[in-house]
Design a protein around this motif. Structure first.
Motif, mmCIF file in Angstrom:
data_model
loop_
_atom_site.group_PDB
_atom_site.id
_atom_site.type_symbol
_atom_site.label_atom_id
_atom_site.label_comp_id
_atom_site.label_asym_id
_atom_site.label_seq_id
_atom_site.Cartn_x
_atom_site.Cartn_y
_atom_site.Cartn_z
ATOM 1 N N GLY A 189 0.820 -1.203 0.000
ATOM 2 C CA GLY A 189 0.000 0.000 0.000
ATOM 3 C C GLY A 189 0.856 1.255 0.000
ATOM 4 N N GLY A 190 1.878 1.281 0.862
ATOM 5 C CA GLY A 190 2.775 2.430 0.938
ATOM 6 C C GLY A 190 3.588 2.618 -0.327
ATOM 7 N N LEU A 191 4.130 1.531 -0.862
ATOM 8 C CA LEU A 191 4.936 1.616 -2.083
ATOM 9 C C LEU A 191 4.110 2.091 -3.271
ATOM 10 C CD1 LEU A 191 7.120 -1.640 -1.812
ATOM 11 C CD2 LEU A 191 7.854 0.732 -1.461
ATOM 12 N N ALA A 192 2.859 1.625 -3.350
ATOM 13 C CA ALA A 192 1.976 2.041 -4.443
ATOM 14 C C ALA A 192 1.716 3.548 -4.381
ATOM 15 C CB ALA A 192 0.654 1.279 -4.373
ATOM 16 N N GLY A 193 1.428 4.049 -3.184
ATOM 17 C CA GLY A 193 1.176 5.480 -3.018
ATOM 18 C C GLY A 193 2.403 6.330 -3.285
ATOM 19 N N THR A 247 3.199 7.057 5.430
ATOM 20 C CA THR A 247 2.424 6.954 6.678
ATOM 21 C C THR A 247 0.941 6.765 6.379
ATOM 22 O OG1 THR A 247 2.383 9.401 6.749
ATOM 23 C CG2 THR A 247 4.053 8.272 8.064
ATOM 24 N N TYR A 248 0.350 7.734 5.689
ATOM 25 C CA TYR A 248 -1.101 7.734 5.435
ATOM 26 C C TYR A 248 -1.532 6.579 4.530
ATOM 27 C CZ TYR A 248 -5.475 9.339 3.237
ATOM 28 O OH TYR A 248 -6.738 9.429 2.742
ATOM 29 N N THR A 249 -0.923 6.478 3.357
ATOM 30 C CA THR A 249 -1.376 5.468 2.392
ATOM 31 C C THR A 249 -1.024 4.056 2.838
ATOM 32 O OG1 THR A 249 -1.190 7.080 0.602
ATOM 33 C CG2 THR A 249 -1.308 4.765 -0.036
ATOM 34 N N THR A 250 0.145 3.895 3.444
ATOM 35 C CA THR A 250 0.501 2.580 3.979
ATOM 36 C C THR A 250 -0.570 2.095 4.953
ATOM 37 O OG1 THR A 250 2.882 2.949 3.770
ATOM 38 C CG2 THR A 250 2.185 1.300 5.375
ATOM 39 N N THR A 251 -0.985 2.990 5.829
ATOM 40 C CA THR A 251 -1.976 2.636 6.848
ATOM 41 C C THR A 251 -3.351 2.391 6.247
ATOM 42 O OG1 THR A 251 -0.769 3.979 8.469
ATOM 43 C CG2 THR A 251 -3.017 3.352 9.030
ATOM 44 N N ARG A 252 -3.835 3.329 5.427
ATOM 45 C CA ARG A 252 -5.213 3.217 4.927
ATOM 46 C C ARG A 252 -5.395 2.035 3.977
ATOM 47 N NH1 ARG A 252 -7.004 5.779 -0.080
ATOM 48 N NH2 ARG A 252 -5.210 6.437 -1.297
ATOM 49 N N LEU A 253 -4.463 1.843 3.045
ATOM 50 C CA LEU A 253 -4.617 0.730 2.109
ATOM 51 C C LEU A 253 -4.356 -0.608 2.779
ATOM 52 C CD1 LEU A 253 -3.115 2.028 -1.272
ATOM 53 C CD2 LEU A 253 -5.507 1.827 -0.581
ATOM 54 N N GLY A 254 -3.398 -0.616 3.722
ATOM 55 C CA GLY A 254 -3.138 -1.851 4.451
ATOM 56 C C GLY A 254 -4.342 -2.288 5.262
ATOM 57 N N ILE A 255 -4.948 -1.332 5.990
ATOM 58 C CA ILE A 255 -6.127 -1.646 6.796
ATOM 59 C C ILE A 255 -7.307 -2.024 5.907
ATOM 60 C CG2 ILE A 255 -7.879 -0.621 8.315
ATOM 61 C CD1 ILE A 255 -5.667 0.900 9.718
ATOM 62 N N TYR A 256 -7.487 -1.294 4.791
ATOM 63 C CA TYR A 256 -8.634 -1.579 3.920
ATOM 64 C C TYR A 256 -8.538 -2.973 3.294
ATOM 65 C CZ TYR A 256 -12.182 -1.142 0.296
ATOM 66 O OH TYR A 256 -13.279 -1.351 -0.503
ATOM 67 N N THR A 257 -7.374 -3.319 2.752
ATOM 68 C CA THR A 257 -7.242 -4.643 2.127
ATOM 69 C C THR A 257 -7.422 -5.753 3.159
ATOM 70 O OG1 THR A 257 -4.820 -4.464 2.332
ATOM 71 C CG2 THR A 257 -5.784 -3.891 0.213
ATOM 72 N N VAL A 274 -7.994 6.242 10.512
ATOM 73 C CA VAL A 274 -6.748 5.819 11.154
ATOM 74 C C VAL A 274 -5.547 6.314 10.352
ATOM 75 C CG1 VAL A 274 -5.359 3.860 11.925
ATOM 76 C CG2 VAL A 274 -7.851 3.778 12.139
ATOM 77 N N GLY A 275 -5.607 6.152 9.033
ATOM 78 C CA GLY A 275 -4.508 6.588 8.180
ATOM 79 C C GLY A 275 -4.279 8.087 8.266
ATOM 80 N N ALA A 276 -5.365 8.862 8.312
ATOM 81 C CA ALA A 276 -5.253 10.316 8.370
ATOM 82 C C ALA A 276 -4.584 10.779 9.658
ATOM 83 C CB ALA A 276 -6.629 10.957 8.236
ATOM 84 N N PHE A 277 -4.947 10.167 10.764
ATOM 85 C CA PHE A 277 -4.335 10.551 12.039
ATOM 86 C C PHE A 277 -2.832 10.296 12.011
ATOM 87 C CE2 PHE A 277 -2.901 9.767 16.385
ATOM 88 C CZ PHE A 277 -3.343 10.925 17.011
ATOM 89 N N VAL A 278 -2.448 9.150 11.481
ATOM 90 C CA VAL A 278 -1.032 8.801 11.394
ATOM 91 C C VAL A 278 -0.293 9.730 10.434
ATOM 92 C CG1 VAL A 278 0.605 6.995 10.690
ATOM 93 C CG2 VAL A 278 -1.443 6.376 11.977
ATOM 94 N N GLY A 279 -0.973 10.136 9.352
ATOM 95 C CA GLY A 279 -0.307 10.917 8.316
ATOM 96 C C GLY A 279 -0.419 12.423 8.442
#
Length: 312
Positions: free
Chosen positions: A18-22, A83-93, A122-127
């Motif tokens: 997720g993070g690498l894609a973003g 931070t943001y995309t790693t978290t949001r896409l990881g949690i979503y998948t 969650v991703g937004a708070f982290v990012g």
């Protein structure tokens, strides 16, 4: 073996992909993000609009600051994705797989939207710290030389913010950022999953890059229209300065009210073209990268020969 549960991608790998894609997508669209931020700040404080159109903004930035300035804030953009995309896409998948049926049937649209909102918050708070740094770095060039912050890179930005304004400033605008993330992720992730599912059900599409591309473009358009007002509120709050001990805005509602009153209702969608030009390709590239990484991992590591993509 019959009835054996199929192997799945480990959660740690889902977060990594997720993070690498973003981050990969950000390297391509960073100039558009800069233009979008500049246009959203144009007209702030009752000043006349600096830029009439996206092309006018690009021309003005290159003329005044040089072509390299189009990549101002790239380090912050990459940290935001890390931070943001790693978290949001990881949690979503992870949630998407958890809520899918035992036969692999994906969850319904409203469940997808709820999963997207949860992942986004969650991703937004982290990012948010990286988001604050990104907004400030991309906006710096529009200020008079004496008023510029002149951050060297994202780490210099974060260090100086903590030193000069306190650690809580890193989460300035966290509420509208999280609100925006709820809207963006509910719209983006759910509409992508739903568009992809619809296209595959037509039998005219296969689970390949072209299908991912079309699904991403639909997702980007839906997300842009839904999220721009909260994005403008977030951008202005994170860039605001405190004058005589008083902040320019008291909150997101105050921003939206002042924008509508001083600049007109449709100013809430100011910068729509660069926003979609940035979000559209970013959405497309992010999902294509993610689907391809997941597909490759499934094929070569899990020995999954089904030919399915990223499972979104």
């Amino acid at each position: 073996m019959a009835g054996e549960k199929p192997k799945t991608i480990p959660n740690s790998i889902k977060f990594l992909f997720g993070g690498l894609a973003g981050m990969g997508a950000t390297c391509v669209v960073q100039p558009l993000d800069l233009v979008k931020n500049r246009m959203q700040l144009s007209g702030e404080g009752g000043k006349s609009k600096e830029y009439k159109t996206s092309f006018h903004a690009i021309q003005g930035i290159i003329k005044k600051e040089g072509i390299v300035a189009m990549y101002t804030g790239l380090s912050a953009g990459l940290l935001r994705q890390a931070t943001y995309t790693t978290t949001r896409l990881g949690i979503y998948t992870w949630l998407f797989e958890t809520f899918s049926g035992t036969d692999g049937k994906p969850p319904g649209f409203f469940v997808k939207a709820a999963l997207g909102m949860a992942a986004g918050v969650v991703g937004a708070f982290v990012g948010t710290p990286a988001e604050v740094a990104l907004i400030r770095m991309t906006a710096d060039g529009r200020l008079p030389p004496a008023e510029r912050r002149n951050y060297k890179n994202v780490f210099d930005s974060l260090f100086r913010i903590v030193k000069e304004e306190g650690v809580l400033t890193l989460w300035r605008g966290a509420i509208p950022t999280m609100g925006r993330a709820m809207v963006v992720n509910a719209a983006q992730l759910a509409s992508y999953s739903q568009a992809k599912q619809f296209l595959l059900d037509t039998s005219y599409f296969k689970d390949n890059v072209f299908c991912h591309f079309v699904s991403s473009m639909v997702s980007g358009l839906v997300t842009t229209a839904a999220s721009m007002p909260v994005d403008i509120a977030k951008t202005r709050i994170q860039n605001m300065k405190t004058v005589d001990g008083k902040p320019e805005y008291t909150g997101a509602v105050d921003v939206l009210a002042k924008v509508v009153r001083k600049e007109g209702f449709f100013a809430l969608w100011k910068g729509f073209t660069p926003y979609y030009a940035r979000l559209g390709p970013h959405t497309v590239l992010t999902f294509i990268f993610l689907e391809q990484m997941n597909y490759t991992y499934k094929k070569y590591v899990l020995q999954d020969k089904s030919g399915k993509g990223g499972g979104l």
